[in-house]
Design a protein around this motif. Structure first.
Motif, PDB file in Angstrom:
ATOM      1  N   TYR A 126       0.823  -1.211   0.000  1.00 18.04           N
ATOM      2  CA  TYR A 126       0.000   0.000   0.000  1.00 18.04           C
ATOM      3  C   TYR A 126       0.858   1.263   0.000  1.00 18.04           C
ATOM      4  CZ  TYR A 126      -3.575   3.389   1.283  1.00 18.04           C
ATOM      5  OH  TYR A 126      -4.410   4.479   1.284  1.00 18.04           O
ATOM      6  N   ARG A 129       2.853   1.697  -3.281  1.00 18.05           N
ATOM      7  CA  ARG A 129       1.940   1.920  -4.407  1.00 18.05           C
ATOM      8  C   ARG A 129       1.392   3.345  -4.414  1.00 18.05           C
ATOM      9  NH1 ARG A 129      -3.161   0.041  -4.484  1.00 18.05           N
ATOM     10  NH2 ARG A 129      -2.711  -1.340  -2.725  1.00 18.05           N
ATOM     11  N   HIS A 130       1.339   3.969  -3.225  1.00 10.60           N
ATOM     12  CA  HIS A 130       0.840   5.341  -3.116  1.00 10.60           C
ATOM     13  C   HIS A 130       1.971   6.333  -2.850  1.00 10.60           C
ATOM     14  CE1 HIS A 130      -2.820   2.942  -2.455  1.00 10.60           C
ATOM     15  NE2 HIS A 130      -3.471   3.988  -2.928  1.00 10.60           N
ATOM     16  N   VAL A 188      -8.680  -3.098   2.483  1.00  6.63           N
ATOM     17  CA  VAL A 188      -8.013  -2.238   1.498  1.00  6.63           C
ATOM     18  C   VAL A 188      -6.847  -3.031   0.915  1.00  6.63           C
ATOM     19  CG1 VAL A 188      -6.729  -0.088   1.144  1.00  6.63           C
ATOM     20  CG2 VAL A 188      -8.605  -0.156   2.811  1.00  6.63           C
ATOM     21  N   GLY A 190      -3.446  -4.435  -0.076  1.00  5.33           N
ATOM     22  CA  GLY A 190      -2.069  -4.158   0.291  1.00  5.33           C
ATOM     23  C   GLY A 190      -1.850  -3.538   1.647  1.00  5.33           C
ATOM     24  N   LEU A 191      -2.911  -3.393   2.446  1.00  6.77           N
ATOM     25  CA  LEU A 191      -2.804  -2.742   3.756  1.00  6.77           C
ATOM     26  C   LEU A 191      -3.343  -3.678   4.827  1.00  6.77           C
ATOM     27  CD1 LEU A 191      -2.072  -0.099   5.240  1.00  6.77           C
ATOM     28  CD2 LEU A 191      -4.430   0.654   4.882  1.00  6.77           C
TER      29      LEU A 191
END
Length: 247
Positions: A126, A129-130, A188, A190-191
């Motif tokens: 996560y 990726r962000h 969510v 990946g988290l």
């Protein structure tokens, strides 16, 4: 003691601040931030736990508090971005190994029907990726590399995590204790966890939640934990951690 500190007026009302540890720094290293002037949900829990452990061990000095906080927040107690635990699961796992707390999710759940199991299908990713939306990562290749390495290590050992289903939380509420850490499992990609707070119990049996609340914009004691939990979106259920007495 932990509940007493979590609800102390010195902390209540402190402003909510997203990612306070990234404040003003673009480098791979970071100093220990031990002030009480702003928290996100994780740094609030870390701070309360560090204060409680400092008071319990004594003497309760600023130096002792800083050492406790550094030991909780960083690998080997040495401040630095790469040494910080960037996923709650990683933090909780290592704090268990250090005898700081115990995960009691399964024992609190009782009936196995109250449990489900989460494995991150695409692994932990996560944060990376962000990265473009996170200045602390977008502006520092060294920081991003550290986060990716932590994600790879966590993904490699992720064999599924038991959690209490959100619909089962009211059924097991009586098993929660004052000072328990309650972490909401993320729905969510990946988290692992989207929020964490501290259970507060009242003499009449009512359960409340001490938390750094983005919704409220400050540290608050939310008066009805179960109602709050039902209103929280993007979550599957909870994991429960019980701090140990450090003496």
């Amino acid at each position: 003691l932990l509940q007493q500190i979590a609800t102390d007026p010195a902390l209540l009302g402190a402003p909510y601040e997203a990612a306070p540890l990234d404040r003003g720094s673009r480098e791979a290293d970071e100093p220990l931030r031990a002030s009480l002037d702003g928290f996100d949900c994780v740094t609030y829990v870390e701070t309360v736990l560090a204060l409680a452990r400092t008071v319990a061990r004594g003497p309760a000095t600023a130096t002792a508090y800083a050492a406790e906080l550094a030991a909780l927040r960083y690998r080997d107690g040495e401040p630095g971005f790469c040494a910080r635990y960037h996923y709650f699961s990683d933090w909780a796992e290592t704090r268990q190994s250090a005898a700081v707390l115990d995960e009691v999710t399964v024992s609190v759940a009782g009936d196995p029907a109250n449990l489900a199991n989460l494995g991150l299908t695409h692994g932990f990713d996560y944060l990376s990726r962000h990265a473009s939306a996170t200045p602390a990562l977008a502006q520092s290749p060294a920081r991003l590399a550290c986060v990716r390495e932590q994600e790879r290590a966590l993904s490699a050992r992720d064999d599924g995590t038991p959690y209490i289903r959100s619909t089962s939380l009211p059924k097991i509420a009586r098993a929660l204790q004052s000072g328990d850490l309650i972490a909401w499992v993320a729905d969510v990609p990946g988290l692992d966890v989207i929020h964490v707070g501290i259970v507060v119990t009242r003499p009449n049996g009512r359960l409340e939640l001490a938390q750094a609340s983005k919704r409220a914009g400050q540290v608050v004691v939310t008066p009805d934990l179960l109602r709050y939990a039902a209103s929280l979106k993007q979550q599957r259920g909870v994991r429960i951690f019980r701090p140990r007495d450090p003496r």
